[in-house]
Design a protein around this motif. Sequence first.
Motif, PDB file in Angstrom:
ATOM      1  N   LYS A 195       0.810  -1.216   0.000  1.00 37.98           N
ATOM      2  CA  LYS A 195       0.000   0.000   0.000  1.00 37.98           C
ATOM      3  C   LYS A 195       0.845   1.268   0.000  1.00 37.98           C
ATOM      4  O   LYS A 195       0.508   2.235  -0.674  1.00 37.98           O
ATOM      5  N   HIS A 196       1.901   1.282   0.791  1.00 32.58           N
ATOM      6  CA  HIS A 196       2.621   2.527   1.040  1.00 32.58           C
ATOM      7  C   HIS A 196       3.947   2.671   0.302  1.00 32.58           C
ATOM      8  O   HIS A 196       4.404   3.795   0.091  1.00 32.58           O
ATOM      9  N   CYS A 197       4.573   1.582  -0.036  1.00 33.16           N
ATOM     10  CA  CYS A 197       5.836   1.670  -0.786  1.00 33.16           C
ATOM     11  C   CYS A 197       5.977   0.432  -1.677  1.00 33.16           C
ATOM     12  O   CYS A 197       6.837  -0.418  -1.459  1.00 33.16           O
ATOM     13  N   PRO A 198       5.111   0.326  -2.694  1.00 32.74           N
ATOM     14  CA  PRO A 198       5.091  -0.876  -3.537  1.00 32.74           C
ATOM     15  C   PRO A 198       6.416  -1.162  -4.237  1.00 32.74           C
ATOM     16  O   PRO A 198       6.750  -2.326  -4.460  1.00 32.74           O
ATOM     17  N   GLN A 199       7.189  -0.130  -4.559  1.00 31.73           N
ATOM     18  CA  GLN A 199       8.453  -0.359  -5.241  1.00 31.73           C
ATOM     19  C   GLN A 199       9.460  -1.082  -4.340  1.00 31.73           C
ATOM     20  O   GLN A 199      10.415  -1.672  -4.832  1.00 31.73           O
ATOM     21  N   ALA A 200       9.223  -1.091  -3.025  1.00 31.90           N
ATOM     22  CA  ALA A 200      10.131  -1.767  -2.096  1.00 31.90           C
ATOM     23  C   ALA A 200       9.570  -3.103  -1.597  1.00 31.90           C
ATOM     24  O   ALA A 200      10.221  -3.780  -0.814  1.00 31.90           O
ATOM     25  N   SER A 201       8.394  -3.509  -2.057  1.00 30.93           N
ATOM     26  CA  SER A 201       7.755  -4.739  -1.567  1.00 30.93           C
ATOM     27  C   SER A 201       8.568  -5.987  -1.853  1.00 30.93           C
ATOM     28  O   SER A 201       8.739  -6.846  -0.988  1.00 30.93           O
ATOM     29  N   PHE A 202       9.057  -6.102  -3.086  1.00 28.16           N
ATOM     30  CA  PHE A 202       9.843  -7.291  -3.421  1.00 28.16           C
ATOM     31  C   PHE A 202      11.120  -7.339  -2.588  1.00 28.16           C
ATOM     32  O   PHE A 202      11.505  -8.400  -2.088  1.00 28.16           O
ATOM     33  N   LEU A 203      11.766  -6.198  -2.408  1.00 29.30           N
ATOM     34  CA  LEU A 203      12.973  -6.156  -1.580  1.00 29.30           C
ATOM     35  C   LEU A 203      12.649  -6.580  -0.153  1.00 29.30           C
ATOM     36  O   LEU A 203      13.399  -7.343   0.456  1.00 29.30           O
ATOM     37  N   TYR A 204      11.538  -6.104   0.396  1.00 26.16           N
ATOM     38  CA  TYR A 204      11.136  -6.472   1.766  1.00 26.16           C
ATOM     39  C   TYR A 204      11.009  -7.980   1.898  1.00 26.16           C
ATOM     40  O   TYR A 204      11.513  -8.581   2.835  1.00 26.16           O
ATOM     41  N   LYS A 205      10.352  -8.602   0.929  1.00 29.67           N
ATOM     42  CA  LYS A 205      10.198 -10.060   0.951  1.00 29.67           C
ATOM     43  C   LYS A 205      11.554 -10.759   0.857  1.00 29.67           C
ATOM     44  O   LYS A 205      11.825 -11.727   1.569  1.00 29.67           O
ATOM     45  N   GLU A 206      12.420 -10.247   0.004  1.00 30.59           N
ATOM     46  CA  GLU A 206      13.737 -10.868  -0.154  1.00 30.59           C
ATOM     47  C   GLU A 206      14.602 -10.683   1.095  1.00 30.59           C
ATOM     48  O   GLU A 206      15.276 -11.614   1.519  1.00 30.59           O
ATOM     49  N   LEU A 207      14.577  -9.512   1.684  1.00 31.64           N
ATOM     50  CA  LEU A 207      15.323  -9.295   2.922  1.00 31.64           C
ATOM     51  C   LEU A 207      14.816 -10.227   4.014  1.00 31.64           C
ATOM     52  O   LEU A 207      15.589 -10.771   4.797  1.00 31.64           O
ATOM     53  N   TRP A 208      13.494 -10.408   4.050  1.00 32.09           N
ATOM     54  CA  TRP A 208      12.883 -11.285   5.052  1.00 32.09           C
ATOM     55  C   TRP A 208      13.407 -12.716   4.918  1.00 32.09           C
ATOM     56  O   TRP A 208      13.681 -13.370   5.916  1.00 32.09           O
ATOM     57  N   ARG A 209      13.566 -13.186   3.696  1.00 31.52           N
ATOM     58  CA  ARG A 209      14.057 -14.553   3.482  1.00 31.52           C
ATOM     59  C   ARG A 209      15.442 -14.763   4.086  1.00 31.52           C
ATOM     60  O   ARG A 209      15.770 -15.856   4.514  1.00 31.52           O
ATOM     61  N   PHE A 210      16.253 -13.730   4.107  1.00 31.41           N
ATOM     62  CA  PHE A 210      17.617 -13.843   4.613  1.00 31.41           C
ATOM     63  C   PHE A 210      17.728 -13.584   6.112  1.00 31.41           C
ATOM     64  O   PHE A 210      18.800 -13.752   6.683  1.00 31.41           O
ATOM     65  N   SER A 211      16.646 -13.165   6.760  1.00 28.22           N
ATOM     66  CA  SER A 211      16.721 -12.817   8.183  1.00 28.22           C
ATOM     67  C   SER A 211      16.906 -14.066   9.042  1.00 28.22           C
ATOM     68  O   SER A 211      16.528 -15.170   8.660  1.00 28.22           O
TER      69      SER A 211
END
Length: 90
Positions: free
Chosen positions: A18-34
């Motif tokens: 909703k608020h920063c769609p251009q960063a959504s894929f990055l958020y998901k990818e960063l989450w995978r590495f956490s």
Amino acid sequence: MSVYEDFPPIKLFEKTLKHCPQASFLYKELWRFSDDKWSFSVQKSDIIDLFGLTPTKLKNLMLLLKKEGLLQFKLNKKSYKIDFILSIDS
């Protein structure tokens, strides 16, 4: 094993959409590495190989996520330290 090992909680992911769609894929990818403490460190030299982004583009997208209260990060000359914020306040 955590329920959210490979994908962030849906409420947090919806917030990125909703608020920063251009960063959504990055958020998901960063989450995978956490790790188990919802944090992640990455060397600047590895950013292009892991995410296909320049270090500057990664920082700019993470600033959007930080503004939305989804993560915090620290920079130094050689790496980024990223911590996820798990609050689901709207």
